[in-house]
Enzyme design. Sequence first.
Site, PDB file in Angstrom:
ATOM      1  N   GLY A   1       0.819  -1.206   0.000  1.00 40.72           N
ATOM      2  CA  GLY A   1       0.000   0.000   0.000  1.00 40.72           C
ATOM      3  C   GLY A   1       0.855   1.258   0.000  1.00 40.72           C
ATOM      4  O   GLY A   1       1.725   1.420   0.870  1.00 40.72           O
TER       5      GLY A   1
ATOM      6  N   GLY B   1      -0.896   5.803   4.859  1.00 43.91           N
ATOM      7  CA  GLY B   1      -0.116   5.037   5.839  1.00 43.91           C
ATOM      8  C   GLY B   1       1.163   4.461   5.249  1.00 43.91           C
ATOM      9  O   GLY B   1       2.227   4.516   5.870  1.00 43.91           O
TER      10      GLY B   1
ATOM     11  N   CYS C   1     -16.437   5.666   8.235  1.00 47.97           N
ATOM     12  CA  CYS C   1     -15.802   6.923   7.832  1.00 47.97           C
ATOM     13  C   CYS C   1     -16.946   7.888   7.510  1.00 47.97           C
ATOM     14  O   CYS C   1     -17.656   7.693   6.527  1.00 47.97           O
ATOM     15  CB  CYS C   1     -14.955   6.607   6.601  1.00 47.97           C
ATOM     16  SG  CYS C   1     -14.083   8.003   5.939  1.00 47.97           S
TER      17      CYS C   1
ATOM     18  N   GLY D   1      -6.159  10.497   9.755  1.00 48.54           N
ATOM     19  CA  GLY D   1      -4.750  10.699   9.421  1.00 48.54           C
ATOM     20  C   GLY D   1      -3.816  10.718  10.618  1.00 48.54           C
ATOM     21  O   GLY D   1      -2.738  10.124  10.583  1.00 48.54           O
TER      22      GLY D   1
ATOM     23  N   CYS E   1      -9.046  15.655  13.373  1.00 53.58           N
ATOM     24  CA  CYS E   1      -9.559  15.718  12.012  1.00 53.58           C
ATOM     25  C   CYS E   1      -9.932  17.136  11.630  1.00 53.58           C
ATOM     26  O   CYS E   1     -10.548  17.860  12.414  1.00 53.58           O
ATOM     27  CB  CYS E   1     -10.765  14.793  11.886  1.00 53.58           C
ATOM     28  SG  CYS E   1     -11.179  14.540  10.172  1.00 53.58           S
TER      29      CYS E   1
HETATM   30  C1  LIG Z   1     -12.963  10.445   0.852  1.00 52.74           C
HETATM   31  C2  LIG Z   1     -12.165  10.328   2.104  1.00 52.74           C
HETATM   32  C3  LIG Z   1     -11.669  11.476   2.704  1.00 52.74           C
HETATM   33  C4  LIG Z   1     -10.943  11.399   3.887  1.00 52.74           C
HETATM   34  N1  LIG Z   1     -10.519  12.558   4.462  1.00 52.74           N
HETATM   35  C5  LIG Z   1      -9.796  12.496   5.598  1.00 52.74           C
HETATM   36  C6  LIG Z   1      -9.323  13.694   6.208  1.00 52.74           C
HETATM   37  O1  LIG Z   1      -9.592  14.785   5.723  1.00 52.74           O
HETATM   38  N2  LIG Z   1      -8.604  13.600   7.342  1.00 52.74           N
HETATM   39  C7  LIG Z   1      -8.303  12.404   7.907  1.00 52.74           C
HETATM   40  O2  LIG Z   1      -7.645  12.367   8.931  1.00 52.74           O
HETATM   41  N3  LIG Z   1      -8.735  11.246   7.357  1.00 52.74           N
HETATM   42  C8  LIG Z   1      -9.461  11.261   6.221  1.00 52.74           C
HETATM   43  N4  LIG Z   1      -9.904  10.092   5.650  1.00 52.74           N
HETATM   44  C9  LIG Z   1      -9.608   8.813   6.357  1.00 52.74           C
HETATM   45  C10 LIG Z   1      -8.185   8.255   6.076  1.00 52.74           C
HETATM   46  O3  LIG Z   1      -7.203   9.197   6.481  1.00 52.74           O
HETATM   47  C11 LIG Z   1      -7.978   7.933   4.611  1.00 52.74           C
HETATM   48  O4  LIG Z   1      -8.906   6.948   4.227  1.00 52.74           O
HETATM   49  C12 LIG Z   1      -6.561   7.425   4.290  1.00 52.74           C
HETATM   50  O5  LIG Z   1      -6.397   7.451   2.892  1.00 52.74           O
HETATM   51  C13 LIG Z   1      -6.312   6.032   4.822  1.00 52.74           C
HETATM   52  O6  LIG Z   1      -4.960   5.710   4.637  1.00 52.74           O
HETATM   53  P1  LIG Z   1      -4.495   4.196   4.401  1.00 52.74           P
HETATM   54  O7  LIG Z   1      -3.023   4.250   4.137  1.00 52.74           O
HETATM   55  O8  LIG Z   1      -4.995   3.326   5.470  1.00 52.74           O
HETATM   56  O9  LIG Z   1      -5.254   3.749   3.068  1.00 52.74           O
HETATM   57  P2  LIG Z   1      -5.138   4.367   1.620  1.00 52.74           P
HETATM   58  O10 LIG Z   1      -4.685   5.771   1.648  1.00 52.74           O
HETATM   59  O11 LIG Z   1      -6.420   4.021   0.949  1.00 52.74           O
HETATM   60  O12 LIG Z   1      -3.952   3.529   0.950  1.00 52.74           O
HETATM   61  C14 LIG Z   1      -4.052   2.156   0.675  1.00 52.74           C
HETATM   62  C15 LIG Z   1      -3.231   1.853  -0.572  1.00 52.74           C
HETATM   63  O13 LIG Z   1      -3.160   0.433  -0.740  1.00 52.74           O
HETATM   64  C16 LIG Z   1      -3.414   0.106  -2.097  1.00 52.74           C
HETATM   65  N5  LIG Z   1      -3.903  -1.268  -2.149  1.00 52.74           N
HETATM   66  C17 LIG Z   1      -5.107  -1.742  -1.722  1.00 52.74           C
HETATM   67  N6  LIG Z   1      -5.175  -3.075  -1.916  1.00 52.74           N
HETATM   68  C18 LIG Z   1      -3.995  -3.450  -2.473  1.00 52.74           C
HETATM   69  C19 LIG Z   1      -3.490  -4.693  -2.927  1.00 52.74           C
HETATM   70  N7  LIG Z   1      -4.186  -5.833  -2.809  1.00 52.74           N
HETATM   71  N8  LIG Z   1      -2.259  -4.712  -3.475  1.00 52.74           N
HETATM   72  C20 LIG Z   1      -1.512  -3.576  -3.586  1.00 52.74           C
HETATM   73  N9  LIG Z   1      -1.959  -2.369  -3.181  1.00 52.74           N
HETATM   74  C21 LIG Z   1      -3.177  -2.306  -2.620  1.00 52.74           C
HETATM   75  C22 LIG Z   1      -4.429   1.167  -2.528  1.00 52.74           C
HETATM   76  O14 LIG Z   1      -4.457   1.348  -3.922  1.00 52.74           O
HETATM   77  C23 LIG Z   1      -3.888   2.400  -1.832  1.00 52.74           C
HETATM   78  O15 LIG Z   1      -2.923   3.068  -2.610  1.00 52.74           O
HETATM   79  C24 LIG Z   1     -10.654  10.126   4.476  1.00 52.74           C
HETATM   80  C25 LIG Z   1     -11.159   8.985   3.867  1.00 52.74           C
HETATM   81  C26 LIG Z   1     -11.893   9.062   2.705  1.00 52.74           C
HETATM   82  C27 LIG Z   1     -12.419   7.796   2.072  1.00 52.74           C
END
Ligand SMILES: Cc1cc2nc3c(=O)[nH]c(=O)nc-3n(C[C@H](O)[C@H](O)[C@H](O)COP(=O)(O)OP(=O)(O)OC[C@H]3O[C@@H](n4cnc5c(N)ncnc54)[C@H](O)[C@@H]3O)c2cc1C
Length: 423
Positions: A8, A12, A160, A321, A354
């Site tokens: 990913g 994160g 969310c 975040g 947030c």
């Molecule tokens: C629309 C939206 C707005 C948000 N706004 C905020 C905000 O303003 N402030 C806040 O604090 N939080 C916010 N959030 C919550 C959270 O911070 C985000 O969802 C954040 O992107 C989560 O980070 P992550 O690294 O867990 O997942 P992601 O950022 O989604 O990253 C996961 C990555 O893994 C990849 N991946 C998935 N499956 C696989 C696989 N099988 N093989 C290889 N790669 C894969 C995906 O393509 C992606 O690039 C928001 C969420 C959403 C949905």
Amino acid sequence: MAHIVVIGAGIGGIPTAYELKEVVGPGDKITVVNNRPVFQFTPSNPWVAVGWRKREDVTIEMGPVFSRHGIDFIAKTVTKILPEENKIELEGGETLDYDFLVIAAGPELAFDEVEGLGPEGGYTQSVCTIEHAEKAYVAWEEFCADPGPVLVGAVQMASCFGPAYEFAAIMDTDLKKRDIRHKVPMTFVTSEPYIGHLGLGGVGDTKGLLESEFRDRNIKWITNAKVDKVEPNTMFVTEVDEDGNDKKKHELEFKYAMMLPAFRGVRPAMGIEGLANPRGFIIVDKHQRNPKYPNIFGVGVCIAIPPLEATPVPVGVPKTGYMIESMVTATVQNIGELLKGREPTHEPTWNALCLADLGDKGVVFFARPQNPPRNINWSAEGKWVHLAKIAFEKYFLRKVRKGVSEPFIERYLLGLVKMHRLK
Ligand SMILES: Cc1cc2nc3c(=O)[nH]c(=O)nc-3n(C[C@H](O)[C@H](O)[C@H](O)COP(=O)(O)OP(=O)(O)OC[C@H]3O[C@@H](n4cnc5c(N)ncnc54)[C@H](O)[C@@H]3O)c2cc1C
């Protein structure tokens, strides 16, 4: 010489890879595997969906960036995790060995759990990915040419909620700019027991602030709502009472709808006992480490956190975040300790901070600890939050481009929040 693989490249995964560079030895190798070649700044998606941002403003091609920083990058989907063999399998069948694995694969979007939900085969839009947000923008322009009722919110089991509030207010602001707000009745439909619950039991006065915001913006709401199904232009919703019994059936007409789905965890981890729970969320201990497979760590939205409290319609806890930043730092420091032959000692704070953008202003909340009763339970609103969110977007994208791993929120944003509280 250790090989650390991160699944990913999101909010994160990327900071994990950058912070790891600072703890690994010269012979150790870091590989990031992501199913797309680009990083997307998910929090900007509500702006993309009304045309305030374009894809190129909020995405970064990661191959060249990682290679500048000595991190290997594979833009492929992980199809299987083989924890007994310390391997992952990629699309096409190729495998990758690891000594340590960090799973930061974000959520799987469970549109399929509600008939007719979502932009792929359903009738509602989404802002969860850049692809969805771009599609939502095309539909938004069509809608604005011939406006009508709008529905926005989050379905049962969603975890969310912030982006649904943001998108409601952003649509309201955009419609006012276009001078057509008077043609658009808006209703917020949510599984939360009350406005501003956010899966966190509310933070500070988010209930009062967001209710008042909706009253001010003429947005009606239905809480304790279960979406039964969606048909073209009609959403079928059951509102339940506080014991979870059916209270009222609604058939809500819409011309444009954006509903956040429930999340599931990591597809390639599903069904692996001890690694993931039944919905695919990665099981971690207080050190972000999987108890059964101690060389696997979980970071971000994909980890298992139990719901805060029982609610009439089930809702989950958001992973925002700042929480994710604390998971990243603890994970990296713990891997650093393991590399030195020591046991992990670092624990994430999981505090929730947030910034929710409301188009022309914003609401900020800070929960420490995440669950009530809290030492800090604070919320506020103002134009400064809108500006702070834009600043955060620019800063985070710069940090990703530069390969910088500094924990921004701890260093800068909390200072701003403290100053504001002291006023
Ligand atoms: C629309 C939206 C707005 C948000 N706004 C905020 C905000 O303003 N402030 C806040 O604090 N939080 C916010 N959030 C919550 C959270 O911070 C985000 O969802 C954040 O992107 C989560 O980070 P992550 O690294 O867990 O997942 P992601 O950022 O989604 O990253 C996961 C990555 O893994 C990849 N991946 C998935 N499956 C696989 C696989 N099988 N093989 C290889 N790669 C894969 C995906 O393509 C992606 O690039 C928001 C969420 C959403 C949905």
